[in-house]
Scaffold this motif. Structure first.
Motif, PDB file in Angstrom:
ATOM      1  N   MET A 122       0.704  -1.309  -0.114  1.00 38.58           N
ATOM      2  CA  MET A 122      -0.073  -0.123  -0.024  1.00 38.58           C
ATOM      3  C   MET A 122       0.861   1.113  -0.075  1.00 38.58           C
ATOM      4  N   LYS A 123       0.678   1.995  -0.998  1.00 38.61           N
ATOM      5  CA  LYS A 123       1.442   3.299  -1.131  1.00 38.61           C
ATOM      6  C   LYS A 123       0.615   4.618  -1.378  1.00 38.61           C
ATOM      7  N   LEU A 124       0.809   5.611  -0.696  1.00 36.00           N
ATOM      8  CA  LEU A 124      -0.079   6.712  -0.909  1.00 36.00           C
ATOM      9  C   LEU A 124       0.833   7.600  -1.581  1.00 36.00           C
ATOM     10  N   PRO A 125      -0.050   8.686  -2.225  1.00 37.18           N
ATOM     11  CA  PRO A 125       0.782   9.539  -3.024  1.00 37.18           C
ATOM     12  C   PRO A 125       1.662  10.645  -2.095  1.00 37.18           C
ATOM     13  N   ALA A 126       2.569  11.348  -2.228  1.00 37.38           N
ATOM     14  CA  ALA A 126       3.211  12.311  -1.469  1.00 37.38           C
ATOM     15  C   ALA A 126       2.455  13.690  -1.366  1.00 37.38           C
ATOM     16  N   ILE A 127       1.598  13.968  -2.696  1.00 31.95           N
ATOM     17  CA  ILE A 127       0.922  15.292  -2.477  1.00 31.95           C
ATOM     18  C   ILE A 127      -0.321  14.926  -3.276  1.00 31.95           C
ATOM     19  N   ALA A 128      -1.217  15.703  -2.920  1.00 29.63           N
ATOM     20  CA  ALA A 128      -2.744  15.786  -3.313  1.00 29.63           C
ATOM     21  C   ALA A 128      -3.090  16.971  -3.239  1.00 29.63           C
ATOM     22  N   VAL A 129      -4.156  17.558  -4.237  1.00 32.42           N
ATOM     23  CA  VAL A 129      -4.667  18.661  -4.302  1.00 32.42           C
ATOM     24  C   VAL A 129      -5.927  18.808  -3.716  1.00 32.42           C
ATOM     25  N   LEU A 130      -6.574  19.982  -2.969  1.00 31.19           N
ATOM     26  CA  LEU A 130      -7.527  20.385  -2.431  1.00 31.19           C
ATOM     27  C   LEU A 130      -8.098  21.308  -3.159  1.00 31.19           C
ATOM     28  N   LEU A 182     -16.864  14.322   1.963  1.00 32.96           N
ATOM     29  CA  LEU A 182     -15.502  14.393   1.674  1.00 32.96           C
ATOM     30  C   LEU A 182     -15.177  13.372   0.683  1.00 32.96           C
ATOM     31  N   LEU A 183     -14.412  13.798  -0.350  1.00 36.98           N
ATOM     32  CA  LEU A 183     -14.142  12.953  -1.578  1.00 36.98           C
ATOM     33  C   LEU A 183     -12.469  13.021  -1.646  1.00 36.98           C
ATOM     34  N   TRP A 184     -12.000  11.732  -1.935  1.00 37.11           N
ATOM     35  CA  TRP A 184     -10.573  11.592  -2.255  1.00 37.11           C
ATOM     36  C   TRP A 184     -10.901  10.892  -3.497  1.00 37.11           C
ATOM     37  N   LEU A 185     -10.118  11.556  -4.720  1.00 38.82           N
ATOM     38  CA  LEU A 185     -10.356  11.207  -5.949  1.00 38.82           C
ATOM     39  C   LEU A 185      -8.785  10.809  -6.651  1.00 38.82           C
ATOM     40  N   ASP A 186      -8.456   9.709  -7.197  1.00 44.41           N
ATOM     41  CA  ASP A 186      -7.405   9.220  -7.798  1.00 44.41           C
ATOM     42  C   ASP A 186      -7.500   8.959  -8.988  1.00 44.41           C
ATOM     43  N   THR A 187      -6.980   9.606 -10.014  1.00 44.81           N
ATOM     44  CA  THR A 187      -7.575   9.645 -11.360  1.00 44.81           C
ATOM     45  C   THR A 187      -6.301   8.640 -11.983  1.00 44.81           C
ATOM     46  N   THR A 188      -5.339   8.318 -11.371  1.00 38.54           N
ATOM     47  CA  THR A 188      -4.528   7.338 -11.943  1.00 38.54           C
ATOM     48  C   THR A 188      -5.293   5.932 -11.893  1.00 38.54           C
ATOM     49  N   THR A 189      -5.954   5.848 -10.834  1.00 38.15           N
ATOM     50  CA  THR A 189      -6.543   4.216 -10.717  1.00 38.15           C
ATOM     51  C   THR A 189      -8.290   4.369 -11.011  1.00 38.15           C
ATOM     52  N   GLY A 190      -8.819   5.678 -10.834  1.00 39.00           N
ATOM     53  CA  GLY A 190     -10.124   5.542 -10.826  1.00 39.00           C
ATOM     54  C   GLY A 190     -10.877   5.416  -9.206  1.00 39.00           C
ATOM     55  N   GLN A 191      -9.868   5.513  -8.539  1.00 36.65           N
ATOM     56  CA  GLN A 191     -10.191   5.102  -6.986  1.00 36.65           C
ATOM     57  C   GLN A 191     -11.109   6.443  -6.439  1.00 36.65           C
ATOM     58  N   GLU A 192     -12.498   6.205  -5.960  1.00 36.43           N
ATOM     59  CA  GLU A 192     -12.960   7.163  -5.071  1.00 36.43           C
ATOM     60  C   GLU A 192     -13.290   6.786  -3.873  1.00 36.43           C
ATOM     61  N   ILE A 193     -12.879   7.402  -2.713  1.00 32.31           N
ATOM     62  CA  ILE A 193     -13.328   7.321  -1.227  1.00 32.31           C
ATOM     63  C   ILE A 193     -14.229   8.372  -0.720  1.00 32.31           C
ATOM     64  N   THR A 212      -5.917   2.126   6.107  1.00 35.80           N
ATOM     65  CA  THR A 212      -6.328   0.690   6.019  1.00 35.80           C
ATOM     66  C   THR A 212      -6.180   0.185   4.904  1.00 35.80           C
ATOM     67  N   PRO A 213      -5.476  -0.906   4.484  1.00 38.59           N
ATOM     68  CA  PRO A 213      -5.327  -1.598   3.350  1.00 38.59           C
ATOM     69  C   PRO A 213      -6.351  -2.849   3.062  1.00 38.59           C
ATOM     70  N   CYS A 214      -6.625  -2.949   1.886  1.00 35.10           N
ATOM     71  CA  CYS A 214      -7.526  -3.997   1.377  1.00 35.10           C
ATOM     72  C   CYS A 214      -7.120  -5.540   1.685  1.00 35.10           C
ATOM     73  N   PRO A 215      -7.873  -6.190   2.401  1.00 37.16           N
ATOM     74  CA  PRO A 215      -7.348  -7.599   2.752  1.00 37.16           C
ATOM     75  C   PRO A 215      -7.038  -8.560   1.441  1.00 37.16           C
ATOM     76  N   ALA A 216      -7.677  -8.073   0.508  1.00 35.14           N
ATOM     77  CA  ALA A 216      -7.513  -8.719  -0.873  1.00 35.14           C
ATOM     78  C   ALA A 216      -6.443  -8.272  -1.697  1.00 35.14           C
ATOM     79  N   CYS A 217      -6.315  -7.114  -2.005  1.00 35.58           N
ATOM     80  CA  CYS A 217      -5.583  -6.523  -2.868  1.00 35.58           C
ATOM     81  C   CYS A 217      -4.517  -5.518  -2.547  1.00 35.58           C
ATOM     82  N   GLY A 218      -4.551  -5.133  -1.320  1.00 39.90           N
ATOM     83  CA  GLY A 218      -3.609  -4.144  -0.501  1.00 39.90           C
ATOM     84  C   GLY A 218      -3.777  -2.679  -0.830  1.00 39.90           C
ATOM     85  N   ALA A 219      -4.749  -2.443  -1.597  1.00 38.47           N
ATOM     86  CA  ALA A 219      -5.164  -0.750  -1.818  1.00 38.47           C
ATOM     87  C   ALA A 219      -5.421   0.003  -0.527  1.00 38.47           C
ATOM     88  N   ALA A 220      -4.882   0.992  -0.534  1.00 41.86           N
ATOM     89  CA  ALA A 220      -5.259   1.866   0.531  1.00 41.86           C
ATOM     90  C   ALA A 220      -6.804   2.294   0.454  1.00 41.86           C
TER      91      ALA A 220
END
Length: 277
Positions: A1-9, A96-107, A212-220
């Motif tokens: 599990m690796k998080l980006p060093a920077i995000a934009v608000l 509150l939304l976290w959007l990662d356009t490299t993976t398409g993930q939304e939290i 918290t990583p996913c137990p299956a794929c390890g994604a944050a």
């Protein structure tokens, strides 16, 4: 599990004060670009919000990503008005939304506020505005004044002094003609202490999800995405409207786990629609 060093608000209302600290503890720094987020909707109505809260937050995050070139965006959206059950009681909801356009993930994290610093009144006299000021706490929230009618327009926002509120109302009444004037607690985050605190609570939840990583794929981002109702009656087994389980899910691979949330395995017959219709 690796998080980006920077995000934009995506904000122009100081929300980094509440959101940045918990993310920084995870090694994620927030950048705040020059972005007019009032273009996505205003609380005083001169710019209507387009779409749902999630759609508005997504639009802000994508705009911040576009202007900054940073692929991970964060944005919030709030909605305030009458309580859905008790219409004379104020109610708020923050997303509150976290959007990662490299993976398409939304939290997405959402919180309800049963005691927001929200109030508003439509007035036709300065005296009515004075009565409004008597029931709010100007040390906790600023005030906004706006014209109502077919073309809502802001007159003044961020008002902290009683005299300047009344002066703005008088000015608005002179422009209003037969229309009323809206006097409202200023719900922009930097002008409303309670709202900023709720955004901070959401940021803490987001940080917990991201750690918290996913137990299956390890994604944050593994965490609660919904609750399932249907706690069974202890007498007849009928599913009730009470919450039965929390569903934790990975928003990358969709792996999910259901966990009981009740401190009891069954609902009482008094809570059952069959035993106590």
């Amino acid at each position: 599990m690796k998080l980006p060093a920077i995000a934009v608000l995506g904000t122009m209302h100081g929300k980094a004060d509440a959101i940045a600290p918990p993310l920084l503890q995870l090694g994620v720094s927030l950048v705040v670009p020059a972005l007019d987020t009032d273009g996505f909707g205003t609380f005083t109505g001169e710019v209507p919000r387009k779409g749902t809260m999630l759609e508005a937050a997504r639009a802000k995050a994508r705009a911040a990503i576009h202007v900054s070139g940073i692929p991970v965006g964060v944005a919030t959206e709030g909605a305030y008005g009458p309580h859905p059950v008790l219409p004379f009681v104020p109610f708020g909801r923050e997303l509150l939304l976290w959007l990662d356009t490299t993976t398409g993930q939304e939290i997405v994290e959402v919180i309800a506020d049963e005691e927001p610093d929200f109030d508003q009144v439509e007035v036709n006299t300065v005296g009515a505005a004075e009565a409004f000021l008597n029931r709010i706490d100007l040390s906790a929230t600023a005030v906004a004044v706006a014209l109502r009618g077919a073309k809502p327009a802001s007159v003044a926002k961020g008002l902290r002094e009683r005299a300047e509120v009344l002066a703005a109302v008088e000015k608005a009444l002179a422009r209003a003609g037969s229309s009323s004037v809206l006097v409202q607690t200023d719900m922009r985050a930097h002008c409303n202490r309670r709202r900023m605190r709720m955004i901070g609570r959401l940021a803490n939840r987001l940080a917990e999800r991201l750690s918290t990583p996913c137990p299956a794929c390890g994604a944050a981002g593994f965490g609660i995405v919904r609750h399932e109702r249907g706690l069974p009656c202890s007498d007849c087994g009928t599913a009730t409207d009470l919450t039965r389980a929390a569903v934790r899910q990975c928003t990358v691979c969709a792996f999910e786990i259901q966990s009981p949330v009740a401190d009891r395995p069954h609902a009482s017959p008094a809570e059952c629609p069959a035993c106590n219709p």
